[in-house]
Motif scaffolding. Sequence first.
Motif, PDB file in Angstrom:
ATOM      1  N   ALA A 297       0.819  -1.210   0.000  1.00 55.69           N
ATOM      2  CA  ALA A 297       0.000   0.000   0.000  1.00 55.69           C
ATOM      3  C   ALA A 297       0.852   1.258   0.000  1.00 55.69           C
ATOM      4  O   ALA A 297       0.557   2.227  -0.710  1.00 55.69           O
ATOM      5  CB  ALA A 297      -0.943   0.005   1.204  1.00 55.69           C
ATOM      6  N   VAL A 298       1.923   1.260   0.789  1.00 59.99           N
ATOM      7  CA  VAL A 298       2.771   2.447   0.876  1.00 59.99           C
ATOM      8  C   VAL A 298       3.411   2.743  -0.473  1.00 59.99           C
ATOM      9  O   VAL A 298       3.438   3.892  -0.929  1.00 59.99           O
ATOM     10  CB  VAL A 298       3.851   2.264   1.959  1.00 59.99           C
ATOM     11  CG1 VAL A 298       4.786   3.480   1.990  1.00 59.99           C
ATOM     12  CG2 VAL A 298       3.217   2.078   3.326  1.00 59.99           C
ATOM     13  N   ALA A 299       3.905   1.700  -1.128  1.00 58.19           N
ATOM     14  CA  ALA A 299       4.532   1.883  -2.438  1.00 58.19           C
ATOM     15  C   ALA A 299       3.535   2.442  -3.444  1.00 58.19           C
ATOM     16  O   ALA A 299       3.877   3.322  -4.246  1.00 58.19           O
ATOM     17  CB  ALA A 299       5.110   0.562  -2.939  1.00 58.19           C
ATOM     18  N   ARG A 300       2.283   1.958  -3.408  1.00 56.02           N
ATOM     19  CA  ARG A 300       1.280   2.452  -4.345  1.00 56.02           C
ATOM     20  C   ARG A 300       0.908   3.895  -4.037  1.00 56.02           C
ATOM     21  O   ARG A 300       0.738   4.721  -4.940  1.00 56.02           O
ATOM     22  CB  ARG A 300       0.046   1.551  -4.324  1.00 56.02           C
ATOM     23  CG  ARG A 300       0.281   0.218  -5.024  1.00 56.02           C
ATOM     24  CD  ARG A 300      -0.974  -0.613  -5.156  1.00 56.02           C
ATOM     25  NE  ARG A 300      -1.301  -1.291  -3.907  1.00 56.02           N
ATOM     26  CZ  ARG A 300      -2.346  -1.026  -3.148  1.00 56.02           C
ATOM     27  NH1 ARG A 300      -3.184  -0.060  -3.489  1.00 56.02           N
ATOM     28  NH2 ARG A 300      -2.590  -1.691  -2.042  1.00 56.02           N
ATOM     29  N   ILE A 301       0.794   4.226  -2.751  1.00 57.87           N
ATOM     30  CA  ILE A 301       0.493   5.609  -2.357  1.00 57.87           C
ATOM     31  C   ILE A 301       1.602   6.537  -2.828  1.00 57.87           C
ATOM     32  O   ILE A 301       1.356   7.614  -3.389  1.00 57.87           O
ATOM     33  CB  ILE A 301       0.308   5.705  -0.832  1.00 57.87           C
ATOM     34  CG1 ILE A 301      -0.993   5.030  -0.412  1.00 57.87           C
ATOM     35  CG2 ILE A 301       0.325   7.161  -0.368  1.00 57.87           C
ATOM     36  CD1 ILE A 301      -1.140   4.851   1.089  1.00 57.87           C
ATOM     37  N   LYS A 302       2.851   6.130  -2.621  1.00 56.67           N
ATOM     38  CA  LYS A 302       3.978   6.958  -3.036  1.00 56.67           C
ATOM     39  C   LYS A 302       4.009   7.130  -4.547  1.00 56.67           C
ATOM     40  O   LYS A 302       4.303   8.224  -5.062  1.00 56.67           O
ATOM     41  CB  LYS A 302       5.297   6.377  -2.538  1.00 56.67           C
ATOM     42  CG  LYS A 302       5.485   6.466  -1.031  1.00 56.67           C
ATOM     43  CD  LYS A 302       6.926   6.217  -0.621  1.00 56.67           C
ATOM     44  CE  LYS A 302       7.887   7.230  -1.198  1.00 56.67           C
ATOM     45  NZ  LYS A 302       9.247   7.107  -0.654  1.00 56.67           N
ATOM     46  N   ALA A 303       3.716   6.062  -5.269  1.00 58.54           N
ATOM     47  CA  ALA A 303       3.736   6.143  -6.730  1.00 58.54           C
ATOM     48  C   ALA A 303       2.693   7.132  -7.236  1.00 58.54           C
ATOM     49  O   ALA A 303       2.957   7.929  -8.152  1.00 58.54           O
ATOM     50  CB  ALA A 303       3.495   4.761  -7.331  1.00 58.54           C
ATOM     51  N   VAL A 304       1.512   7.118  -6.644  1.00 59.98           N
ATOM     52  CA  VAL A 304       0.452   8.028  -7.079  1.00 59.98           C
ATOM     53  C   VAL A 304       0.799   9.476  -6.735  1.00 59.98           C
ATOM     54  O   VAL A 304       0.636  10.386  -7.552  1.00 59.98           O
ATOM     55  CB  VAL A 304      -0.896   7.626  -6.454  1.00 59.98           C
ATOM     56  CG1 VAL A 304      -1.952   8.691  -6.731  1.00 59.98           C
ATOM     57  CG2 VAL A 304      -1.352   6.276  -6.988  1.00 59.98           C
TER      58      VAL A 304
END
Length: 221
Positions: free
Chosen positions: A189-196
């Motif tokens: 989740a953190v990686a996806r949040i950062k990517a967005v």
Amino acid sequence: MCLVQERSDDFLRLKLNRPEQRNAMDEATVTALLDALSAEPSVPVLLGSTDPTIFSAGADLRVSDAERTRLSDLLYQCYAVMITRPGPVIAVASGAAVGGGAQLASAADLRISSSGARFRWVGPGHGLAVGAWILPALIGRSAAMDLLLTSRWLDAEEAHRLGFTTLADDPWAAAEQAVAHIASLVSDAVARIKAVTAMEGLLERLDAERTGNSSNWSGAV
């Protein structure tokens, strides 16, 4: 040792360690920081200082012009890694962060500060843009323009009001609590949040500032 690394089971603590130079950064320091951030990209990082009175005075202005140019480029590489690595980066500030030091704090995913922290983005008087790539996204264009054009100090209380930082009596302990909460989230989740949140031109703005400052470098970051 210009950078102290302390590895725990759950995170990596990185502490700038040039107190006699107020943690001014030279090539060795930034290279060590860049290597540490890149070595384990998924591991949460807490970034601070061994000296609670100073976060970082920015780039070391005593080095040669050639090294200053290389140092500026390395710093922008470091900011890019901070915002794109899947693991979160939390800046822990309890003293002054100036120029490149303020940029390090800005590039972190979270900032946790004591009441003694203060930030200053210097640059316009030397033909440089410092922080223009990210400050508007963090605190809004109007507040960012005020700080960037005046190069005035942003104290911890105002930084908190603007949403730039979270205040804590013990910022290191608060940062560890934040890491513990983040660790409880769904693994990617953190990686996806950062990517967005890195979308909508953030990296392009970083590259534009980096390129412009490289051509206009005159001795202050």
